[in-house]
Write a protein that holds these residues in place. Sequence first.
Motif, PDB file in Angstrom:
ATOM      1  N   LEU A  37      50.346  35.755   5.941  1.00 44.97           N
ATOM      2  CA  LEU A  37      50.017  35.483   7.340  1.00 44.97           C
ATOM      3  C   LEU A  37      50.512  36.649   8.199  1.00 44.97           C
ATOM      4  CD1 LEU A  37      48.880  33.343   9.342  1.00 44.97           C
ATOM      5  CD2 LEU A  37      51.229  32.558   9.645  1.00 44.97           C
ATOM      6  N   PRO A 320      62.395  27.191  14.526  1.00 47.11           N
ATOM      7  CA  PRO A 320      61.192  28.006  14.362  1.00 47.11           C
ATOM      8  C   PRO A 320      61.491  29.506  14.276  1.00 47.11           C
ATOM      9  CG  PRO A 320      61.321  27.050  16.578  1.00 47.11           C
ATOM     10  CD  PRO A 320      62.404  26.424  15.785  1.00 47.11           C
ATOM     11  N   ASN A 323      61.840  31.182  10.896  1.00 44.35           N
ATOM     12  CA  ASN A 323      60.536  31.132  10.220  1.00 44.35           C
ATOM     13  C   ASN A 323      59.621  32.242  10.727  1.00 44.35           C
ATOM     14  OD1 ASN A 323      60.161  28.429   8.515  1.00 44.35           O
ATOM     15  ND2 ASN A 323      61.479  27.953  10.238  1.00 44.35           N
ATOM     16  N   LEU A 324      59.558  32.402  12.034  1.00 48.87           N
ATOM     17  CA  LEU A 324      58.707  33.450  12.611  1.00 48.87           C
ATOM     18  C   LEU A 324      59.203  34.835  12.195  1.00 48.87           C
ATOM     19  CD1 LEU A 324      58.318  31.911  16.177  1.00 48.87           C
ATOM     20  CD2 LEU A 324      56.429  32.319  14.587  1.00 48.87           C
ATOM     21  N   ALA A 325      60.529  35.029  12.239  1.00 54.65           N
ATOM     22  CA  ALA A 325      61.095  36.331  11.886  1.00 54.65           C
ATOM     23  C   ALA A 325      60.771  36.688  10.438  1.00 54.65           C
ATOM     24  CB  ALA A 325      62.609  36.312  12.107  1.00 54.65           C
ATOM     25  N   ILE A 327      58.274  35.696   8.561  1.00 58.92           N
ATOM     26  CA  ILE A 327      56.854  36.014   8.352  1.00 58.92           C
ATOM     27  C   ILE A 327      56.540  37.421   8.860  1.00 58.92           C
ATOM     28  CG2 ILE A 327      54.483  35.338   8.943  1.00 58.92           C
ATOM     29  CD1 ILE A 327      55.575  32.416   9.138  1.00 58.92           C
ATOM     30  N   ALA A 328      57.084  37.760  10.016  1.00 53.63           N
ATOM     31  CA  ALA A 328      56.838  39.095  10.572  1.00 53.63           C
ATOM     32  C   ALA A 328      57.500  40.178   9.721  1.00 53.63           C
ATOM     33  CB  ALA A 328      57.352  39.166  12.014  1.00 53.63           C
ATOM     34  N   GLU A 359      63.420  20.765   6.925  1.00 54.72           N
ATOM     35  CA  GLU A 359      63.816  22.158   7.094  1.00 54.72           C
ATOM     36  C   GLU A 359      63.439  22.998   5.870  1.00 54.72           C
ATOM     37  OE1 GLU A 359      67.659  21.590  10.081  1.00 54.72           O
ATOM     38  OE2 GLU A 359      68.014  21.539   7.927  1.00 54.72           O
ATOM     39  N   SER A 361      61.231  22.433   3.401  1.00 52.35           N
ATOM     40  CA  SER A 361      59.789  22.557   3.131  1.00 52.35           C
ATOM     41  C   SER A 361      59.140  23.541   4.092  1.00 52.35           C
ATOM     42  CB  SER A 361      59.087  21.203   3.281  1.00 52.35           C
ATOM     43  OG  SER A 361      59.665  20.250   2.443  1.00 52.35           O
ATOM     44  N   THR A 362      59.572  23.500   5.333  1.00 49.19           N
ATOM     45  CA  THR A 362      58.997  24.407   6.321  1.00 49.19           C
ATOM     46  C   THR A 362      59.364  25.849   5.983  1.00 49.19           C
ATOM     47  OG1 THR A 362      59.087  22.683   8.009  1.00 49.19           O
ATOM     48  CG2 THR A 362      58.905  24.960   8.789  1.00 49.19           C
ATOM     49  N   TYR A 365      57.639  27.231   2.907  1.00 47.27           N
ATOM     50  CA  TYR A 365      56.232  27.490   3.233  1.00 47.27           C
ATOM     51  C   TYR A 365      56.132  28.831   3.968  1.00 47.27           C
ATOM     52  CZ  TYR A 365      51.401  25.754   4.108  1.00 47.27           C
ATOM     53  OH  TYR A 365      50.038  25.543   4.132  1.00 47.27           O
ATOM     54  N   SER A 366      57.019  29.058   4.936  1.00 47.92           N
ATOM     55  CA  SER A 366      57.041  30.351   5.631  1.00 47.92           C
ATOM     56  C   SER A 366      57.294  31.490   4.633  1.00 47.92           C
ATOM     57  CB  SER A 366      58.131  30.367   6.701  1.00 47.92           C
ATOM     58  OG  SER A 366      57.825  29.447   7.727  1.00 47.92           O
ATOM     59  N   LEU A 369      54.126  32.331   2.961  1.00 46.61           N
ATOM     60  CA  LEU A 369      53.220  32.971   3.929  1.00 46.61           C
ATOM     61  C   LEU A 369      53.649  34.411   4.196  1.00 46.61           C
ATOM     62  CD1 LEU A 369      52.865  30.084   6.520  1.00 46.61           C
ATOM     63  CD2 LEU A 369      51.109  30.846   4.908  1.00 46.61           C
ATOM     64  N   MET A 403      54.202  24.836  -4.087  1.00 48.25           N
ATOM     65  CA  MET A 403      53.961  26.144  -3.449  1.00 48.25           C
ATOM     66  C   MET A 403      53.223  27.087  -4.415  1.00 48.25           C
ATOM     67  SD  MET A 403      55.030  26.011  -0.296  1.00 48.25           S
ATOM     68  CE  MET A 403      54.682  24.250  -0.140  1.00 48.25           C
TER      69      MET A 403
ATOM     70  N   LEU B  37      45.252  31.029   9.153  1.00 49.65           N
ATOM     71  CA  LEU B  37      45.328  31.602   7.810  1.00 49.65           C
ATOM     72  C   LEU B  37      43.949  31.529   7.159  1.00 49.65           C
ATOM     73  CD1 LEU B  37      47.271  32.741   5.607  1.00 49.65           C
ATOM     74  CD2 LEU B  37      47.434  30.405   4.729  1.00 49.65           C
ATOM     75  N   THR B 362      55.037  19.822   5.359  1.00 48.80           N
ATOM     76  CA  THR B 362      54.119  20.752   4.715  1.00 48.80           C
ATOM     77  C   THR B 362      52.711  20.583   5.290  1.00 48.80           C
ATOM     78  OG1 THR B 362      55.438  20.714   2.696  1.00 48.80           O
ATOM     79  CG2 THR B 362      53.170  21.483   2.494  1.00 48.80           C
ATOM     80  N   TYR B 365      52.328  21.813   8.856  1.00 50.59           N
ATOM     81  CA  TYR B 365      52.331  23.281   8.858  1.00 50.59           C
ATOM     82  C   TYR B 365      50.926  23.782   8.453  1.00 50.59           C
ATOM     83  CZ  TYR B 365      54.892  27.796   8.496  1.00 50.59           C
ATOM     84  OH  TYR B 365      55.369  29.069   8.683  1.00 50.59           O
ATOM     85  N   MET B 402      58.709  21.956  17.094  1.00 45.94           N
ATOM     86  CA  MET B 402      58.966  23.183  16.335  1.00 45.94           C
ATOM     87  C   MET B 402      57.649  23.902  16.016  1.00 45.94           C
ATOM     88  SD  MET B 402      61.288  23.661  12.955  1.00 45.94           S
ATOM     89  CE  MET B 402      60.973  24.937  11.735  1.00 45.94           C
ATOM     90  N   MET B 406      56.319  27.647  16.921  1.00 44.87           N
ATOM     91  CA  MET B 406      55.753  28.567  15.924  1.00 44.87           C
ATOM     92  C   MET B 406      54.417  29.132  16.422  1.00 44.87           C
ATOM     93  SD  MET B 406      57.704  28.480  12.997  1.00 44.87           S
ATOM     94  CE  MET B 406      56.619  28.650  11.587  1.00 44.87           C
ATOM     95  N   ILE B 410      55.700  35.632  18.406  1.00 41.97           N
ATOM     96  CA  ILE B 410      56.857  36.473  18.704  1.00 41.97           C
ATOM     97  C   ILE B 410      56.522  37.422  19.844  1.00 41.97           C
ATOM     98  CG2 ILE B 410      58.440  38.215  17.778  1.00 41.97           C
ATOM     99  CD1 ILE B 410      57.753  37.152  14.963  1.00 41.97           C
TER     100      ILE B 410
END
Lengths: 511, 511
Positions: A37, A320, A323-325, A327-328, A359, A361-362, A365-366, A369, A403, B37, B362, B365, B402, B406, B410
Amino acid sequence: MSKVISRRRRTASKVGRARPVAASRVRPYVTRAIPCLDILDDDGLAMIEREADRLLKEVGIDFRGDTEVLKILADAGATVDGERVRFDEGLLRSIIQTHAPAEFIQHARNPARSVKIGGKNTVFAPTYGPPFVCSLDFERRYGTLEDLQILIKLAYMSDSLHHSGGIICEPTDIPVSKRHLDTLYSHIKYSDKAFMGAATSGERAADSVEIARILFGADFVDNNCCLASLVNVNSPLVLDDSMLAALKIYARAGQAVTVTPFIIAGATGPTTIAANLVQGLAETMAGVALTQLINPGTPVMAGFLSTAINMRSGAPSRGPEPNLALIAFGQLMRRLGVPWRAGGSFSTSKILDAQAMQEASTFIYSTILAGANFVIHAAGSFEGGLCTSFEKFVMDADNLSMMERMLGGITVNKDECALEAFKEVGPGEHYLGCQHTMSRYQDAFHVSTIANSDSFEQWKEAGSLDATTRANHLWKKMLDEYVPPALDPAVDEALGEYIDNRKSQLPDSFA
Amino acid sequence: MSKVISRRRRTASKVGRARPVAASRVRPYVTRAIPCLDILDDDGLAMIEREADRLLKEVGIDFRGDTEVLKILADAGATVDGERVRFDEGLLRSIIQTHAPAEFIQHARNPARSVKIGGKNTVFAPTYGPPFVCSLDFERRYGTLEDLQILIKLAYMSDSLHHSGGIICEPTDIPVSKRHLDTLYSHIKYSDKAFMGAATSGERAADSVEIARILFGADFVDNNCCLASLVNVNSPLVLDDSMLAALKIYARAGQAVTVTPFIIAGATGPTTIAANLVQGLAETMAGVALTQLINPGTPVMAGFLSTAINMRSGAPSRGPEPNLALIAFGQLMRRLGVPWRAGGSFSTSKILDAQAMQEASTFIYSTILAGANFVIHAAGSFEGGLCTSFEKFVMDADNLSMMERMLGGITVNKDECALEAFKEVGPGEHYLGCQHTMSRYQDAFHVSTIANSDSFEQWKEAGSLDATTRANHLWKKMLDEYVPPALDPAVDEALGEYIDNRKSQLPDSFA
């Protein structure tokens, strides 16, 4: 070249590498069929890279207590001022992109379980470093060597854990000075998957390399990556002497390290995600480039770990932002072109409740991604990393198998589109007995080892068990069914001799 | 035109629309700043579309018990054979792309809470249809009108639920024939968010439109979308008379429906993900196109719901397959260009345990990765949709907040990259007191209303509460703090009169 490898393989099998298992279900690692992603655009990524370059040039990194490293960096063109080292724009990136391999194989003693790290591959490994353990069977307490060995066995039994990891829990009943020896031996004895070396000092890293040489054969270790170890940056912007010592030993031995900044936003770094990315990129590039200056072409991983913080209590929190950090950061790593380690099944919960898996699972998943190549903490992590839960370990492993299936994507072809089945069944009828279903039903769907999809009545009849209780039953069943992989008695003896000898030289220090 | 709208708005506020609240924190819906995605490539997507066209042409869809609909479809160029209707390649797509709006606004009685459905927007709504409810406070049992009203209040109090939904639980203490009247009134009375109309028969749909006309003013409803309702396809490949009756009434009234296939892989469709996509696309296009033939330009949503099945028990299960299917369906919808509904916080668990949130986290998301525009079942869903959990309702809502964060992505700019802060603090120091942190710490991180990130000792001291217990405390606190939104007494009275009159005409049927 293939002749050389083949000779080495034979040599290796004479010493400690197990014969390949006839295990058709074993996937030694995952190769993704779905894209990552991309949440930042090119402008955003370029700005993060520019600001990381400015950070490296205008602030710099402290390399502490190691004059040899300072000289290596100065020779490579860095500006050294005391222990502060500043780098011109693009210098580290250029070193890394010139020398660091884009992917590499870490060998397991069972060749069928060797893992490829980098590119589109993902390797899941257990959690690392918790001093505590917990389970439904006992109160939360300090971990022991026996706990560690149980966790190694559970990892060995879990198809979706591709790697045995390292300190799945701290064996606190063993003196600190000797723990690494028992930890390494336990991974070798109770599993045949790849494992991590010790990294808390140069001496322990050297022991790890020596033990690998006994297991795999010295020749083989000299020419192949058999260890992947964790070198943490002392964020912000410091690499200290003990980590540098371990890094130098592994790099010179051609063994992989992962250089991981540990950024607690608001504490060991600024609060903003963009700043965490800037800092993480600068810090990991500094360590990764150093490995290539020491031994050009040595396998290496970049790393990244950031967490949010509860600004009232100061405790790490899972929100969040990490998670964002994460992925980036994956985007930054694909631009840099090195294998990288990050992510996991983190949770701040103290019990295996709904929060724990919300927490975990999220975040996992990130992680997929983001395209992380090596995922420590993929199973068992609890309390923000302070504790390993036996039940969560197997529940996370089950989630990892999901996953893995997600990473496999969707097969689209005429047969899978099933027009013939639609013609056979027609409107208003069911597909339970049609040819298309009959030829597929056994493997049609992923089957969880934990999740219960029974009706309420069936579930109640069976005792109204929650997922944690089922996970407790599962790990004990796995332990019951555990059969250790064979280990050549001569190798086992040689390992014992080395370890006994080293233990006799080391003090019994628990500090 | 703006004058007309302005006049209508005034008219509306004279009848039932509440005045805008001065609620700065209210985000009426989410507009995504991160991409979706894309897991299928163009070839895969084109094959799914071609096979859906072949399915529509070579097998067709049954439109049952409605000769008017058959005539409308024949007039539009479809081939009608009894109740079986076949469509030439591209016919439905062409009708949809010519007429269906790419996005539309569903009005709430509080204009500040009106939602925009379509494009980059996502609207979260509560679960829909469960006959059962459960909570820590009582044994699982059939839902009542009181339960429904509590859930409506909790949805009203949850910032991340943008929509009041419909049958959050079935009020089984009210006769089936009259439930829709009490359900609609409860949404209007206890919330000022947008809500769904009844869809189980034409008569109930007509009541829903009449009630909206009393609330919003007849003129306003004639010219604006004030209801979004759920028309399920009787998969595989059947639209039945009661659903068609509701669809016709809503389409003619210019009110939105979402046409949702319900595909249980292996039962109401083939086992393969590709086939579920083919079937889902064909089925939803059939219903969506029909709305546009009835009333070109009427707001409409496509829909998709697929689930895996436990091939041993026949029970729906939550695995990777529905997640993958959901994400790919989003790609098909972006190519079709209509707003669409799918996803949610589904779980097959019977209690709010680790499994419940592993599955729900999951899937929600995946829902945001898919880019679903309207998400029914975003909160409270349990037991594969058979039960609404009060605790999971607020825990899901917390998780949605959350997901909202997301979706915000960012921010990357010089200030967020924080080079000045790095210069101020330097290597080895902390960021707790620096200017960059001080100016941000209050809003730096998302704060969960459920998750506990305290230390083990703090947590134990506070009673070792699990997330479910904390969620139980939270929903009761929310209920305690609930203040109903004002409703014009004249409108309230008019609604009461309409409902009393209708109830006097309807039998007390519980079947």
